[in-house]
Motif scaffolding. Sequence first.
Motif, short mmCIF file in Angstrom:
data_model
loop_
_atom_site.label_atom_id
_atom_site.label_comp_id
_atom_site.label_asym_id
_atom_site.label_seq_id
_atom_site.Cartn_x
_atom_site.Cartn_y
_atom_site.Cartn_z
N GLU A 223 0.92 -1.12 -0.01
CA GLU A 223 0.21 0.13 -0.04
C GLU A 223 0.89 1.12 0.02
O GLU A 223 0.37 2.43 -0.06
N ALA A 224 2.16 1.12 0.17
CA ALA A 224 3.03 2.33 0.22
C ALA A 224 2.92 3.00 -1.15
O ALA A 224 3.01 2.56 -2.30
N ARG A 225 2.63 4.29 -0.97
CA ARG A 225 2.53 5.26 -2.16
C ARG A 225 3.34 6.78 -1.96
O ARG A 225 3.49 7.05 -0.89
N ALA A 226 4.14 7.24 -3.12
CA ALA A 226 4.92 8.51 -2.96
C ALA A 226 4.37 9.08 -4.21
O ALA A 226 4.33 8.68 -5.32
N GLU A 227 4.51 10.48 -4.02
CA GLU A 227 3.73 11.20 -5.06
C GLU A 227 4.81 10.99 -6.24
O GLU A 227 6.02 11.30 -6.27
N GLY A 228 4.30 11.01 -7.37
CA GLY A 228 4.84 10.92 -8.70
C GLY A 228 5.66 9.49 -8.97
O GLY A 228 6.18 9.48 -9.86
N GLU A 229 5.36 8.58 -8.09
CA GLU A 229 6.09 7.38 -8.20
C GLU A 229 5.10 6.24 -8.38
O GLU A 229 3.89 6.16 -7.68
N SER A 230 5.38 5.25 -9.06
CA SER A 230 4.47 4.06 -9.27
C SER A 230 4.58 3.23 -7.95
O SER A 230 5.91 3.17 -7.30
N PRO A 231 3.72 2.63 -7.50
CA PRO A 231 3.82 1.68 -6.43
C PRO A 231 4.66 0.33 -6.65
O PRO A 231 5.04 0.09 -7.81
N LEU A 232 5.31 -0.36 -5.72
CA LEU A 232 6.21 -1.47 -5.73
C LEU A 232 5.07 -2.56 -6.72
O LEU A 232 3.95 -3.02 -6.01
N ASP A 233 5.58 -2.88 -7.90
CA ASP A 233 5.03 -4.16 -8.46
C ASP A 233 5.47 -5.42 -7.94
O ASP A 233 6.12 -5.51 -6.78
N THR A 234 4.61 -6.70 -8.20
CA THR A 234 4.59 -7.85 -7.56
C THR A 234 6.32 -8.08 -7.50
O THR A 234 6.79 -8.73 -6.56
N GLN A 235 6.93 -8.08 -8.67
CA GLN A 235 8.47 -8.62 -8.77
C GLN A 235 9.11 -7.71 -7.82
O GLN A 235 10.22 -8.30 -7.33
N GLU A 236 8.82 -6.30 -7.77
CA GLU A 236 9.79 -5.77 -6.94
C GLU A 236 9.65 -6.17 -5.52
O GLU A 236 10.23 -5.83 -4.66
N LEU A 237 8.37 -6.46 -5.23
CA LEU A 237 7.97 -6.73 -3.89
C LEU A 237 8.72 -7.82 -3.24
O LEU A 237 9.18 -8.11 -2.36
N VAL A 238 8.67 -8.70 -4.36
CA VAL A 238 9.41 -10.30 -4.14
C VAL A 238 10.93 -9.86 -3.89
O VAL A 238 11.43 -10.69 -2.83
N GLY A 239 11.42 -9.06 -4.71
CA GLY A 239 12.94 -9.01 -4.54
C GLY A 239 13.22 -8.18 -3.34
O GLY A 239 14.16 -8.43 -2.56
N THR A 240 12.25 -7.30 -2.85
CA THR A 240 12.69 -6.28 -1.73
C THR A 240 12.33 -7.35 -0.49
O THR A 240 13.25 -7.15 0.62
#
Length: 412
Positions: A223-240
């Motif tokens: 659910e993390a959001r930052a102005e002007g940035e896309s949220p983390l997608d599933t692949q990024e979430l898995v790597g993170t």
Amino acid sequence: MSNETTRAFNHLAPPHLEDPYPLFEELRREAPVVFNPSFGMWFVSRHEDVAAVVKDPVRFSSAQVLAPLQEPSPELLAILGNDRSGVYPLLSSDPPVHTRVRGLVIKAFAGPRLAARMEPFIRAITSELVDGFEKDGHAELMSRFAMPLPIRVTSQLFGIPLSEMELVKRWCDDETMLLMGLLPEEQRAELARSIVAYRDFLRALVEDHRANPRPDLVTELIEARAEGESPLDTQELVGTLCVLIFAAHLTTTNMIGNALVSILRAPGAWQTLRDRPEVIPGVLEEAMRFDAPVQGMTRTVGEDCRIRGVAVPRGARVFVLFGSANRDLPGVKDPERFDIERAAGPNLAFGRGPHFCVGAQLARIEGSIALDELTRRLRGARLAGDAPLSYVPNLVHRGPTALNVAWDVPTS
Ligand code: HEM
């Protein structure tokens, strides 16, 4: 002062393994920026230089921090498929990719549900673990306390059932082996299959949290959001998640183990912490300064450069020794002494600059609660036996493999 720029040493072998700090002191004095052919890397040991390197991601990249020592073969890449390890958008990345992901992760950690839940949970688990051995008068505190505490916290933090944490820990170990080991192809193929299973598990964890949000870090990351940035997608979430889970347990285990060793070796310190628990957060910082759980990290040199006047070529790997830098902090008197009364200033145990540890606050809470619970409940604790402590020979992580402690149990 010597201008020595090459020196072969192995601080992961006796006699340095148990206490590498005399060697680090020698390096700072005689060879502060030195190529070590035993590891094929440059070692940087002075505080000023370590701080400068980690604050400069342009000249000193983190992109290779988790690069495998052995180039993956085509067969290995076929097994890994889309899951190929090496996609770690935190820790092992540089700006701008790192900046966006880190910003979102910091927001997730600051999530109100998380902070409110973790502290009482950590207190309850800590107390339950001490219940398990308090009346015995002795215990091996690494396996009974320092290891299970972060595992339980990690399980809660990421919404992973405790029954699955053993498997998760094994997957993490397998991933480390694949990245850091020099192994025959057959064994690497086995490890690669393990990584694919781990990625499947993490993807399912993310999907389950998407469907059923709950008050933990995975939901906060989704659910993390930052102005002007896309949220983390599933692949990024898995790597993170991979990096977060991996970074959360061994480090904290070693923080507790090293702090206990320093406190138990300092005459009167245990009793002082019992009498004045308000000193515990400062003592924990001093313990991390004195014996850092993360001894150092690598960087890769992006362009030919000089560190303290020593030419270091593009493409070279540099190992910044946080453990040594912490014994060389400006304004710290008698740095080779563990001093529980020292006013703790900033040190490098959690790194510095763009990759400063995102879990530092959580680790400090865990460490402070652990020391508070142990010193309050185990009266007169002392190291048991005369055998020297043993340490795993690991370039990054430092902590005792076992810690036998005895204490007084009231007879009534
Ligand atoms: C005492 C325990 C801990 C110690 C000593 C520690 C130490 C460190 C250090 C030295 C770094 C900097 C690495 C670099 O500069 O390349 C780091 C980064 C990191 N740590 Fe920790 N850590 C601890 C606990 C945790 C915990 C509990 C978590 C997560 C819950 C965590 C997550 C991370 C992550 C994700 C990074 C990478 C940050 C980035 O790349 O921006 N750590 N940690």
